[in-house]
Design a protein around this motif. Structure first.
Motif, PDB file in Angstrom:
ATOM      1  N   ALA A 240       0.807  -1.220   0.000  1.00 58.54           N
ATOM      2  CA  ALA A 240       0.000   0.000   0.000  1.00 58.54           C
ATOM      3  C   ALA A 240       0.840   1.270   0.000  1.00 58.54           C
ATOM      4  O   ALA A 240       0.401   2.307  -0.517  1.00 58.54           O
ATOM      5  CB  ALA A 240      -0.931   0.006   1.211  1.00 58.54           C
ATOM      6  N   GLU A 241       2.032   1.234   0.599  1.00 54.51           N
ATOM      7  CA  GLU A 241       2.896   2.413   0.680  1.00 54.51           C
ATOM      8  C   GLU A 241       2.135   3.607   1.259  1.00 54.51           C
ATOM      9  O   GLU A 241       2.041   4.686   0.655  1.00 54.51           O
ATOM     10  CB  GLU A 241       3.489   2.752  -0.694  1.00 54.51           C
ATOM     11  N   ILE A 242       1.612   3.435   2.448  1.00 53.55           N
ATOM     12  CA  ILE A 242       0.836   4.470   3.135  1.00 53.55           C
ATOM     13  C   ILE A 242       1.781   5.500   3.744  1.00 53.55           C
ATOM     14  O   ILE A 242       2.792   5.146   4.352  1.00 53.55           O
ATOM     15  CB  ILE A 242      -0.042   3.835   4.225  1.00 53.55           C
ATOM     16  N   THR A 243       1.436   6.764   3.604  1.00 58.18           N
ATOM     17  CA  THR A 243       2.249   7.839   4.160  1.00 58.18           C
ATOM     18  C   THR A 243       1.393   8.731   5.062  1.00 58.18           C
ATOM     19  O   THR A 243       0.158   8.713   4.983  1.00 58.18           O
ATOM     20  CB  THR A 243       2.889   8.685   3.046  1.00 58.18           C
ATOM     21  N   PRO A 244       2.043   9.516   5.932  1.00 59.60           N
ATOM     22  CA  PRO A 244       1.287  10.384   6.847  1.00 59.60           C
ATOM     23  C   PRO A 244       0.322  11.305   6.107  1.00 59.60           C
ATOM     24  O   PRO A 244       0.633  11.826   5.031  1.00 59.60           O
ATOM     25  CB  PRO A 244       2.388  11.170   7.554  1.00 59.60           C
ATOM     26  N   GLY A 245      -0.853  11.493   6.708  1.00 57.14           N
ATOM     27  CA  GLY A 245      -1.851  12.394   6.149  1.00 57.14           C
ATOM     28  C   GLY A 245      -2.827  11.748   5.193  1.00 57.14           C
ATOM     29  O   GLY A 245      -3.794  12.396   4.761  1.00 57.14           O
ATOM     30  N   MET A 246      -2.608  10.475   4.839  1.00 55.83           N
ATOM     31  CA  MET A 246      -3.505   9.813   3.889  1.00 55.83           C
ATOM     32  C   MET A 246      -4.856   9.477   4.520  1.00 55.83           C
ATOM     33  O   MET A 246      -4.999   9.359   5.736  1.00 55.83           O
ATOM     34  CB  MET A 246      -2.865   8.528   3.351  1.00 55.83           C
ATOM     35  N   ASN A 247      -5.852   9.320   3.640  1.00 57.13           N
ATOM     36  CA  ASN A 247      -7.196   8.887   4.008  1.00 57.13           C
ATOM     37  C   ASN A 247      -7.345   7.446   3.524  1.00 57.13           C
ATOM     38  O   ASN A 247      -7.279   7.185   2.323  1.00 57.13           O
ATOM     39  CB  ASN A 247      -8.233   9.794   3.350  1.00 57.13           C
ATOM     40  N   VAL A 248      -7.510   6.496   4.447  1.00 55.24           N
ATOM     41  CA  VAL A 248      -7.452   5.072   4.113  1.00 55.24           C
ATOM     42  C   VAL A 248      -8.745   4.374   4.521  1.00 55.24           C
ATOM     43  O   VAL A 248      -9.262   4.578   5.630  1.00 55.24           O
ATOM     44  CB  VAL A 248      -6.257   4.390   4.811  1.00 55.24           C
ATOM     45  N   LEU A 249      -9.250   3.534   3.626  1.00 49.58           N
ATOM     46  CA  LEU A 249     -10.389   2.662   3.909  1.00 49.58           C
ATOM     47  C   LEU A 249      -9.911   1.225   3.988  1.00 49.58           C
ATOM     48  O   LEU A 249      -9.222   0.745   3.072  1.00 49.58           O
ATOM     49  CB  LEU A 249     -11.452   2.786   2.818  1.00 49.58           C
ATOM     50  N   GLU A 250     -10.262   0.534   5.070  1.00 50.11           N
ATOM     51  CA  GLU A 250      -9.973  -0.895   5.210  1.00 50.11           C
ATOM     52  C   GLU A 250     -11.280  -1.662   5.096  1.00 50.11           C
ATOM     53  O   GLU A 250     -12.255  -1.337   5.775  1.00 50.11           O
ATOM     54  CB  GLU A 250      -9.319  -1.185   6.559  1.00 50.11           C
ATOM     55  N   VAL A 251     -11.295  -2.693   4.261  1.00 49.97           N
ATOM     56  CA  VAL A 251     -12.465  -3.564   4.113  1.00 49.97           C
ATOM     57  C   VAL A 251     -12.180  -4.855   4.866  1.00 49.97           C
ATOM     58  O   VAL A 251     -11.289  -5.620   4.487  1.00 49.97           O
ATOM     59  CB  VAL A 251     -12.760  -3.840   2.628  1.00 49.97           C
ATOM     60  N   GLY A 252     -12.937  -5.107   5.928  1.00 55.92           N
ATOM     61  CA  GLY A 252     -12.702  -6.253   6.794  1.00 55.92           C
ATOM     62  C   GLY A 252     -12.100  -5.768   8.105  1.00 55.92           C
ATOM     63  O   GLY A 252     -10.980  -5.248   8.116  1.00 55.92           O
ATOM     64  N   SER A 253     -12.841  -5.902   9.198  1.00 54.18           N
ATOM     65  CA  SER A 253     -12.433  -5.269  10.459  1.00 54.18           C
ATOM     66  C   SER A 253     -12.019  -6.298  11.497  1.00 54.18           C
ATOM     67  O   SER A 253     -12.829  -7.136  11.897  1.00 54.18           O
ATOM     68  CB  SER A 253     -13.588  -4.435  11.032  1.00 54.18           C
ATOM     69  N   GLY A 254     -10.778  -6.208  11.936  1.00 50.62           N
ATOM     70  CA  GLY A 254     -10.322  -6.985  13.073  1.00 50.62           C
ATOM     71  C   GLY A 254      -9.842  -6.087  14.190  1.00 50.62           C
ATOM     72  O   GLY A 254      -9.823  -6.451  15.347  1.00 50.62           O
ATOM     73  N   GLY A 255      -9.478  -4.851  13.806  1.00 53.17           N
ATOM     74  CA  GLY A 255      -9.004  -3.874  14.769  1.00 53.17           C
ATOM     75  C   GLY A 255      -7.512  -3.644  14.682  1.00 53.17           C
ATOM     76  O   GLY A 255      -7.050  -2.501  14.542  1.00 53.17           O
ATOM     77  N   TYR A 256      -6.733  -4.724  14.728  1.00 51.30           N
ATOM     78  CA  TYR A 256      -5.275  -4.592  14.762  1.00 51.30           C
ATOM     79  C   TYR A 256      -4.726  -3.952  13.495  1.00 51.30           C
ATOM     80  O   TYR A 256      -3.908  -3.016  13.554  1.00 51.30           O
ATOM     81  CB  TYR A 256      -4.648  -5.970  14.975  1.00 51.30           C
ATOM     82  N   ASN A 257      -5.164  -4.412  12.344  1.00 50.48           N
ATOM     83  CA  ASN A 257      -4.647  -3.852  11.096  1.00 50.48           C
ATOM     84  C   ASN A 257      -5.023  -2.384  10.954  1.00 50.48           C
ATOM     85  O   ASN A 257      -4.228  -1.568  10.471  1.00 50.48           O
ATOM     86  CB  ASN A 257      -5.159  -4.652   9.899  1.00 50.48           C
ATOM     87  N   ALA A 258      -6.227  -2.028  11.406  1.00 56.84           N
ATOM     88  CA  ALA A 258      -6.636  -0.626  11.368  1.00 56.84           C
ATOM     89  C   ALA A 258      -5.740   0.215  12.269  1.00 56.84           C
ATOM     90  O   ALA A 258      -5.421   1.372  11.935  1.00 56.84           O
ATOM     91  CB  ALA A 258      -8.092  -0.497  11.798  1.00 56.84           C
ATOM     92  N   ALA A 259      -5.316  -0.344  13.411  1.00 57.10           N
ATOM     93  CA  ALA A 259      -4.404   0.381  14.292  1.00 57.10           C
ATOM     94  C   ALA A 259      -3.043   0.572  13.635  1.00 57.10           C
ATOM     95  O   ALA A 259      -2.418   1.637  13.761  1.00 57.10           O
ATOM     96  CB  ALA A 259      -4.259  -0.375  15.616  1.00 57.10           C
TER      97      ALA A 259
ATOM     98  N   VAL B  93     -14.458  -1.069   7.650  1.00 58.30           N
ATOM     99  CA  VAL B  93     -15.845  -1.467   7.432  1.00 58.30           C
ATOM    100  C   VAL B  93     -15.957  -2.980   7.418  1.00 58.30           C
ATOM    101  O   VAL B  93     -15.078  -3.683   6.897  1.00 58.30           O
ATOM    102  CB  VAL B  93     -16.399  -0.869   6.111  1.00 58.30           C
ATOM    103  N   ASP B  94     -17.050  -3.495   8.000  1.00 57.47           N
ATOM    104  CA  ASP B  94     -17.319  -4.933   7.992  1.00 57.47           C
ATOM    105  C   ASP B  94     -18.822  -5.141   8.000  1.00 57.47           C
ATOM    106  O   ASP B  94     -19.573  -4.348   8.584  1.00 57.47           O
ATOM    107  CB  ASP B  94     -16.687  -5.613   9.216  1.00 57.47           C
ATOM    108  N   ILE B  95     -19.264  -6.228   7.369  1.00 55.33           N
ATOM    109  CA  ILE B  95     -20.692  -6.508   7.263  1.00 55.33           C
ATOM    110  C   ILE B  95     -21.278  -7.067   8.553  1.00 55.33           C
ATOM    111  O   ILE B  95     -22.479  -6.968   8.797  1.00 55.33           O
ATOM    112  CB  ILE B  95     -20.950  -7.486   6.094  1.00 55.33           C
ATOM    113  N   ASP B  96     -20.442  -7.652   9.407  1.00 57.52           N
ATOM    114  CA  ASP B  96     -20.899  -8.372  10.594  1.00 57.52           C
ATOM    115  C   ASP B  96     -20.892  -7.446  11.811  1.00 57.52           C
ATOM    116  O   ASP B  96     -19.829  -6.978  12.225  1.00 57.52           O
ATOM    117  CB  ASP B  96     -19.978  -9.574  10.837  1.00 57.52           C
ATOM    118  N   PRO B  97     -22.052  -7.192  12.417  1.00 57.28           N
ATOM    119  CA  PRO B  97     -22.078  -6.295  13.586  1.00 57.28           C
ATOM    120  C   PRO B  97     -21.294  -6.824  14.769  1.00 57.28           C
ATOM    121  O   PRO B  97     -20.756  -6.035  15.556  1.00 57.28           O
ATOM    122  CB  PRO B  97     -23.572  -6.163  13.903  1.00 57.28           C
TER     123      PRO B  97
END
Length: 419
Positions: free
Chosen positions: A85-104, A119-123
């Motif tokens: 992904a080569e993410i850099t400071p200040g970017m706006n990122v969407l993650e599909v599939g939520s576990g928490g750790y990767n978003a952190a 975002v995740d389909i499962d509440p």
């Protein structure tokens, strides 16, 4: 958490990250710093601290049949995608599939000036992610419960979209919500084989910039696509067809009652040597490509293997016969030879075809860059597509093109199976 547990977690985290760096999974200072900062064990309360810092998945949820539908991916796979992904400071990122750790981890990469939405389909999954992110100090991550087929329009466009579940197709919403100079990292399933593709927009289509071997639980909701299966021996031996099913699969009934015929290629590899492009070469050159599944728990290996050898799940069907990739020990210690075992009246011919394609892969592509993957809108006409194999999906047409024009597979469309 006791002080001793916290100290043990810090030691295990540093050890894991050092192993990921030494193995080449982590290649940038930014990703390394994120992994050394985020306490992975706080996002895996279901397992021990030791298990949380192993290079393995952490199960989050299974369905009513016992199949995994949500996991925290292995650290090496998470590192692969973050490096892609080569993410850099200040970017706006969407993650599909939520576990928490990767978003952190993403939150560490974008910094305080960036934004992260997961975002995740499962509440149940999003509730868990919200709770753990809050407890770990990452409340700035926005957690959304929705079917990711529609993306998350609130907050778009995104500089990066990371998909952490296996996708069969790329819905139009992901493309629309990607910034003009953005990048989509997605584990895309093509004829049953998944690769993590880093895709960027170029002249109206998405073009691969990097490719990684990976495995993910499959996406749920509107984007779900189930394989079609043909049972050859009860539930022990199965052929799985991702995009197209043979017109008369019943011709294979009873095929395993015949003696197998083997064909060998003369091509050898070290037992631990990767050969990630070979499945895609077979996929693009063999009609009737499919995947073989064998459950040995019912007794016996299920299909033929040579002593000291093994079978692989890559197979091809031709009418009343099929064959699958296999290896046997070679004359050199620590190396094995590729070949194939075939069943049915013409199983030997199919096995020889696999062996021949292994030789061609070895000669022309084994040490090359691999194919180029492009994702086109579904209404793209054939004459606008590059030479190569075409896989038609619901929303897109995926093309797989090899680098040497003289030996490209013919342009062959694979029609999707109706849901």
């Amino acid at each position: 958490m006791t002080e001793a547990t916290g100290q043990r977690a810090a030691e295990l985290r540093d050890r894991l990250v050092s192993e990921l760096v030494n193995a080449g999974h982590i290649t940038s200072a930014a990703v390394e710093a994120a992994f050394r900062t985020v306490p992975r064990h706080l996002f895996a309360p279901e397992v021990s601290v030791e298990a949380a810092y192993a290079d393995d998945i952490v199960e989050i949820k299974r369905d009513e049949r016992g199949a995994l539908i949500s996991t925290m991916s292995a650290p090496s796979i998470q590192a692969l995608q973050l490096e892609q992904a080569e993410i850099t400071p200040g970017m706006n990122v969407l993650e599909v599939g939520s576990g928490g750790y990767n978003a952190a981890l993403i939150a560490e990469l974008v910094g305080t000036t960036g934004q992260v939405t997961t975002v995740d389909i499962d509440p149940e999954v999003t509730d868990r992610a919200s709770r753990l992110l809050e407890a770990a100090g990452y409340s700035r991550v926005r957690v959304v419960q929705a079917d990711a087929e529609n993306g998350v329009p609130e907050g778009a466009p995104y500089d990066r979209i990371l998909v952490t579940v296996g996708a069969w197709d790329i819905p139009p919403a992901w493309r629309r919500q990607l910034a003009p100079s953005g990048r989509l990292v997605v584990p895309l399933r093509m004829k049953g084989v998944t690769r993590s593709l880093a895709l960027e927009v170029e002249d109206g289509r998405l073009v691969s910039r990097s490719v990684g071997i990976c495995g993910f639980v499959r996406i749920q909701g509107e984007g779900r696509h189930d394989e079609r299966m043909w049972l050859l021996r009860g539930k022990q031996v199965t052929l799985r067809f991702d995009d197209a099913v043979p017109s008369e699969p019943e011709l294979l009934d009873g095929v395993l009652a015949r003696e197998p015929v083997a064909a060998w290629s003369g091509v050898t590899v070290a037992r631990a040597e990767p050969f990630g492009t070979l499945p895609f070469w077979l996929m693009t050159t063999l009609p009737g490509f499919c995947l073989l599944s064998v459950d040995p728990s019912d007794g016996g290996p299920g299909v033929a293997v040579e002593p000291g050898g093994r079978w692989f799940p890559f197979a091809a069907v031709e009418g009343d016969s099929f064959a699958y990739l296999s290896v046997r020990p070679s004359g050199n210690e620590g190396r094995v030879e590729f070949g194939a075992h075939g069943y049915g009246p013409h199983g030997g011919q199919v096995a020889k075809a696999i062996a021949e394609q292994v030789r061609q892969w070895d000669r022309d592509h084994r040490h090359g860059p691999g194919p180029r993957y492009e994702v086109w809108p579904a209404d793209t006409p054939d004459d606008a597509l590059p030479d190569g194999t075409v896989i038609d999906k619901r929303h897109t047409r995926v093309t797989i093109s090899w680098p040497h024009a003289g030996i490209l597979a013919p342009n062959r469309a694979v029609q999707p199976v109706d849901e």
